[in-house]
Scaffold this motif. Structure first.
Motif, PDB file in Angstrom:
ATOM      1  N   ALA A  62     -16.795  27.448  38.165  1.00 20.24           N
ATOM      2  CA  ALA A  62     -16.850  28.586  39.078  1.00 20.24           C
ATOM      3  C   ALA A  62     -17.411  28.208  40.445  1.00 20.24           C
ATOM      4  N   ILE A  63     -17.591  26.910  40.705  1.00 17.22           N
ATOM      5  CA  ILE A  63     -18.093  26.484  42.004  1.00 17.22           C
ATOM      6  C   ILE A  63     -17.123  26.927  43.084  1.00 17.22           C
ATOM      7  N   PRO A  64     -17.603  27.713  44.047  1.00 13.98           N
ATOM      8  CA  PRO A  64     -16.690  28.199  45.081  1.00 13.98           C
ATOM      9  C   PRO A  64     -16.304  27.101  46.055  1.00 13.98           C
ATOM     10  N   THR A  65     -15.211  27.271  46.769  1.00 14.76           N
ATOM     11  CA  THR A  65     -14.805  26.332  47.804  1.00 14.76           C
ATOM     12  C   THR A  65     -14.304  27.089  49.010  1.00 14.76           C
ATOM     13  N   ASN A  99      -4.753  16.090  41.382  1.00 20.37           N
ATOM     14  CA  ASN A  99      -5.785  15.882  40.363  1.00 20.37           C
ATOM     15  C   ASN A  99      -6.619  14.649  40.698  1.00 20.37           C
ATOM     16  N   PHE A 100      -7.919  14.850  40.945  1.00 20.98           N
ATOM     17  CA  PHE A 100      -8.841  13.749  41.222  1.00 20.98           C
ATOM     18  C   PHE A 100      -9.385  13.213  39.896  1.00 20.98           C
ATOM     19  N   ARG A 157      -4.532   5.974  45.667  1.00 22.02           N
ATOM     20  CA  ARG A 157      -5.873   5.402  45.656  1.00 22.02           C
ATOM     21  C   ARG A 157      -6.643   5.864  46.899  1.00 22.02           C
ATOM     22  N   ASP A 158      -7.796   6.489  46.656  1.00 25.70           N
ATOM     23  CA  ASP A 158      -8.649   6.944  47.759  1.00 25.70           C
ATOM     24  C   ASP A 158      -9.537   5.772  48.174  1.00 25.70           C
ATOM     25  N   VAL A 159      -8.991   4.903  49.009  1.00 22.97           N
ATOM     26  CA  VAL A 159      -9.624   3.617  49.310  1.00 22.97           C
ATOM     27  C   VAL A 159     -11.003   3.785  49.936  1.00 22.97           C
ATOM     28  N   LYS A 160     -11.114   4.614  50.960  1.00 21.62           N
ATOM     29  CA  LYS A 160     -12.374   4.770  51.685  1.00 21.62           C
ATOM     30  C   LYS A 160     -13.144   6.030  51.291  1.00 21.62           C
ATOM     31  N   GLY A 161     -12.619   6.789  50.362  1.00 23.02           N
ATOM     32  CA  GLY A 161     -13.297   8.011  49.940  1.00 23.02           C
ATOM     33  C   GLY A 161     -13.110   9.181  50.874  1.00 23.02           C
ATOM     34  N   THR A 162     -12.292   9.020  51.908  1.00 23.64           N
ATOM     35  CA  THR A 162     -12.116  10.094  52.890  1.00 23.64           C
ATOM     36  C   THR A 162     -11.328  11.276  52.331  1.00 23.64           C
ATOM     37  N   ILE A 163     -10.401  11.000  51.418  1.00 21.57           N
ATOM     38  CA  ILE A 163      -9.630  12.098  50.819  1.00 21.57           C
ATOM     39  C   ILE A 163     -10.556  13.017  50.033  1.00 21.57           C
ATOM     40  N   VAL A 169     -14.809  17.210  47.181  1.00 21.05           N
ATOM     41  CA  VAL A 169     -14.880  16.936  45.746  1.00 21.05           C
ATOM     42  C   VAL A 169     -16.319  16.640  45.339  1.00 21.05           C
ATOM     43  N   TYR A 170     -16.815  17.363  44.315  1.00 18.36           N
ATOM     44  CA  TYR A 170     -18.158  17.153  43.789  1.00 18.36           C
ATOM     45  C   TYR A 170     -18.193  15.996  42.797  1.00 18.36           C
ATOM     46  N   GLY A 171     -17.123  15.823  42.060  1.00 22.58           N
ATOM     47  CA  GLY A 171     -17.032  14.812  41.016  1.00 22.58           C
ATOM     48  C   GLY A 171     -15.656  14.900  40.395  1.00 22.58           C
ATOM     49  N   VAL A 172     -15.449  14.217  39.301  1.00 24.93           N
ATOM     50  CA  VAL A 172     -14.140  14.255  38.647  1.00 24.93           C
ATOM     51  C   VAL A 172     -14.303  14.674  37.187  1.00 24.93           C
TER      52      VAL A 172
END
Length: 217
Positions: A62-65, A99-100, A157-163, A169-172
């Motif tokens: 339920a984490i809002p965005t 999907n992360f 692949r999210d190479v630099k984490g910018t995506i 994104v909080y986690g996967v």
């Protein structure tokens, strides 16, 4: 109107300072401030307890965005397997499910079979796209994960984490669904299992594939 009678006046012996045993106005103010400080501390502790309790027993999905109802951030990155560049803009006009995931994520493995089933259910719809975004992972581990579990859809692949940063994104695992106009309509935190899987496959995706759909969250 009656008033309280004045007490008799007394004098102190010379060279003997008065022995005040009652509160002066200054002492009363100090006690009032001290009492207020104690109440503030108690209120703060109660608030922290409620936040902790909600974190333990609340629904993490339920984490809002703030991204719901806004244009989806750009995604450009190499395919995990082939290295070819994948650009989200190439799927403009389609319903896109993002999907992360990561190879080290246990819940990602739990939901993977359902992702494959979901993809097979909608793969023949020309307006449907499923993209995986590999999050904070080693390339060799990600490739081995896909070899073992399989993946008929594209993996970026999210190479630099910018995506991941752009999508907050909080986690996967975390999943976002984008409508045909490029607007984020749904976010899911946690694995796609049980009622979540049913919701996506019977309501969210079919509704958006039929048109723009409601302002889902």
């Amino acid at each position: 109107m009656s008033t309280r009678p004045e007490p008799p006046q007394t004098t102190n012996p010379p060279n003997n300072p008065p022995n005040n045993t009652t509160d002066t106005p200054a002492n009363s103010d100090d006690r009032f401030r001290l009492r207020g400080w104690h109440l503030a501390v108690v209120a703060t502790l109660v608030g922290l307890f409620l936040l902790f309790y909600q974190g333990l027993w609340g629904d993490p999905s339920a984490i809002p965005t703030v991204l719901i109802g806004t244009p989806a951030p750009t995604i450009v990155g190499p395919n995990v397997v082939s290295g070819a560049t994948i650009d989200l803009s190439q799927y403009r006009g389609k319903v896109i499910m993002i999907n992360f995931w990561a190879s080290w994520c246990y819940e990602c493995r739990v939901e993977h079979e359902n992702l494959l089933a979901l993809y097979n259910q909608f793969r023949n719809n020309p307006d449907f796209v499923l993209l995986g975004i590999n999050y904070q992972d080693k390339l060799e581990d990600a490739r081995q994960y896909l070899d073992v579990h399989g993946s008929p859809f594209q993996q970026v692949r999210d190479v630099k984490g910018t995506i991941s940063i752009d999508y907050g994104v909080y986690g996967v695992p975390e999943t976002f669904i984008i409508d045909k106009h490029g607007i984020i309509r749904h976010k899911q935190v946690g694995p796609i299992v049980g009622p979540v899987y049913t919701l996506l496959t019977t309501q969210v995706l079919p509704t958006l594939l039929q048109g723009t759909g409601p302002n889902l969250s």
